[in-house]
Scaffold this motif. Structure first.
Motif, mmCIF file in Angstrom:
data_model
loop_
_atom_site.group_PDB
_atom_site.id
_atom_site.type_symbol
_atom_site.label_atom_id
_atom_site.label_comp_id
_atom_site.label_asym_id
_atom_site.label_seq_id
_atom_site.Cartn_x
_atom_site.Cartn_y
_atom_site.Cartn_z
ATOM 1 N N ILE A 54 0.862 -1.209 0.000
ATOM 2 C CA ILE A 54 0.000 0.000 0.000
ATOM 3 C C ILE A 54 0.888 1.246 0.000
ATOM 4 C CG2 ILE A 54 -1.608 1.348 1.441
ATOM 5 C CD1 ILE A 54 -2.849 -1.362 2.307
ATOM 6 N N LYS B 102 -1.012 4.393 -2.207
ATOM 7 C CA LYS B 102 -2.407 4.388 -1.758
ATOM 8 C C LYS B 102 -2.541 4.780 -0.289
ATOM 9 C CE LYS B 102 -4.062 0.910 -5.026
ATOM 10 N NZ LYS B 102 -4.319 -0.531 -5.187
ATOM 11 N N ALA B 103 -1.406 4.780 0.438
ATOM 12 C CA ALA B 103 -1.446 5.089 1.873
ATOM 13 C C ALA B 103 -1.857 6.543 2.099
ATOM 14 C CB ALA B 103 -0.084 4.821 2.485
ATOM 15 N N LYS B 104 -2.655 6.766 3.138
ATOM 16 C CA LYS B 104 -3.114 8.121 3.473
ATOM 17 C C LYS B 104 -2.095 8.827 4.362
ATOM 18 C CE LYS B 104 -7.420 8.258 1.777
ATOM 19 N NZ LYS B 104 -7.955 9.323 0.926
ATOM 20 N N ALA B 105 -1.353 8.031 5.157
ATOM 21 C CA ALA B 105 -0.368 8.620 6.082
ATOM 22 C C ALA B 105 0.672 7.577 6.436
ATOM 23 C CB ALA B 105 -1.085 9.095 7.345
ATOM 24 N N ILE B 106 1.807 8.064 6.948
ATOM 25 C CA ILE B 106 2.852 7.143 7.397
ATOM 26 C C ILE B 106 3.290 7.558 8.807
ATOM 27 C CG2 ILE B 106 4.630 8.454 6.114
ATOM 28 C CD1 ILE B 106 6.146 5.717 5.857
ATOM 29 N N ARG B 107 3.389 6.602 9.692
ATOM 30 C CA ARG B 107 3.800 6.905 11.073
ATOM 31 C C ARG B 107 5.307 7.218 11.085
ATOM 32 N NH1 ARG B 107 0.448 2.446 11.897
ATOM 33 N NH2 ARG B 107 -1.519 3.020 12.877
ATOM 34 N N THR C 66 7.326 4.112 11.553
ATOM 35 C CA THR C 66 7.513 3.301 10.338
ATOM 36 C C THR C 66 8.586 3.928 9.447
ATOM 37 O OG1 THR C 66 5.151 2.828 10.434
ATOM 38 C CG2 THR C 66 6.276 2.189 8.423
ATOM 39 N N GLU D 285 -9.095 6.096 6.674
ATOM 40 C CA GLU D 285 -7.803 6.790 6.745
ATOM 41 C C GLU D 285 -6.880 6.104 7.736
ATOM 42 O OE1 GLU D 285 -8.411 10.945 7.432
ATOM 43 O OE2 GLU D 285 -9.001 11.312 5.357
ATOM 44 N N ASN D 286 -7.468 5.667 8.845
ATOM 45 C CA ASN D 286 -6.672 4.979 9.866
ATOM 46 C C ASN D 286 -6.141 3.648 9.330
ATOM 47 O OD1 ASN D 286 -5.684 4.759 12.591
ATOM 48 N ND2 ASN D 286 -7.179 3.130 12.851
ATOM 49 N N LEU E 226 -5.415 3.055 6.332
ATOM 50 C CA LEU E 226 -4.384 3.328 5.320
ATOM 51 C C LEU E 226 -3.204 4.116 5.885
ATOM 52 C CD1 LEU E 226 -6.629 4.071 2.215
ATOM 53 C CD2 LEU E 226 -5.125 2.115 2.543
ATOM 54 N N THR E 227 -3.123 4.148 7.223
ATOM 55 C CA THR E 227 -1.941 4.748 7.856
ATOM 56 C C THR E 227 -0.974 3.612 8.185
ATOM 57 O OG1 THR E 227 -3.217 6.545 8.791
ATOM 58 C CG2 THR E 227 -1.115 6.093 9.838
ATOM 59 N N ILE E 228 0.195 3.677 7.545
ATOM 60 C CA ILE E 228 1.160 2.572 7.690
ATOM 61 C C ILE E 228 2.180 2.918 8.770
ATOM 62 C CG2 ILE E 228 2.705 1.018 6.428
ATOM 63 C CD1 ILE E 228 -0.126 1.120 5.246
#
Lengths: 67, 171
Positions: free
Chosen positions: A34, A39-44, A47, B166-167, B169-171
């Motif tokens: 993803i 396609k990801a909405k956000a990344i921590r 991560t 959204e949650n 799809l948050t990696i």
């Protein structure tokens, strides 16, 4: 375009497979896919930190802003 | 007490409302078939449909087309309302609370309350029974308030679904 994820490029440069990276940083292959596909909405931060540590790169090498 | 998911309040209420909905449709079918096949008695302008096994459940009413039409309409509405309610509770049974099915069913129930009930109520009062709409107007007002409230709940669920996606799809 917005934010482009260059994870594929970095993986190719480090000659590392997605599966290997996913196992090392502790996320699923599906989630890594993803992230790679954009396609990801956000990344921590955790991560991003783990990926940067494993690929020995900067966040800027992975993320790029494109108009 | 667990409200959502399997073996929860919503799960048990789903069976209750689904059963009530089925009972409503079966009762309607029973009444219509009784009238069709002559399984009723008329005495003093009132009809009696004998209920199988339980005589104290006998269906009685004024023998007029308007009364029969109103009984049919009310039972169709009740069955539809309870079925729609059971569908909402069914979507609450799933592991993921905020889902597209829940939003869709909430909107359907809102439409039933905002449009279908006023149409049934007004047509019953003004056209079929020809009586004042003021006697029992509180039912109409409550239905409209419930409908608007359901629209708000549907909007909250839509927002919840967006946040959840959204949650996810948050990696």
């Amino acid at each position: 375009m917005g934010i482009v994820v260059n994870l594929d490029v970095m993986l190719a440069k480090r000659k590392m497979k997605s599966k290997e990276l996913a196992e090392t940083i502790g996320i699923t292959e599906a989630n890594l896919s993803i992230l790679k596909s954009g396609k990801a909405k956000a990344i921590r931060f955790s991560t991003l930190e783990a990926i940067c540590k494993e690929l020995e790169c900067q966040p800027g090498d992975l993320l790029e802003y494109s108009e | 007490m667990k409200m959502f998911g399997s073996k929860s309040v919503s799960s048990y209420l789903f069976y209750v409302f689904r059963f009530a909905s089925l009972c409503s449709f079966i009762l309607l079918l029973f009444i219509l078939l009784s009238f069709l096949f002559g399984n009723y008695e008329v005495q003093g302008g009132r009809f009696t449909i004998p209920f199988p096994w339980f005589s104290f459940f006998d269906i009685k009413g004024v023998y007029k087309t308007s009364i029969m039409t109103s009984i049919t309409l009310i039972l169709i509405y009740m069955g539809g309302f309870l079925y729609s309610l059971s569908m909402i509770l069914k979507s609450f049974k799933s592991a993921v609370l905020f889902n597209a099915a829940a939003i869709r069913h909430l909107k359907i129930l809102a439409i039933i309350n905002l449009l279908v009930f006023p149409i049934v109520y007004l047509s019953l009062r003004l056209v079929i029974l020809n009586i004042s709409i003021m006697n029992g107007i509180h039912n109409l007002i409550l239905s409209l308030i419930f409908g608007v409230f359901l629209l708000f709940v549907a909007a909250i669920f839509k927002r919840g679904l967006k946040v959840q996606n959204e949650n996810d799809l948050t990696i």
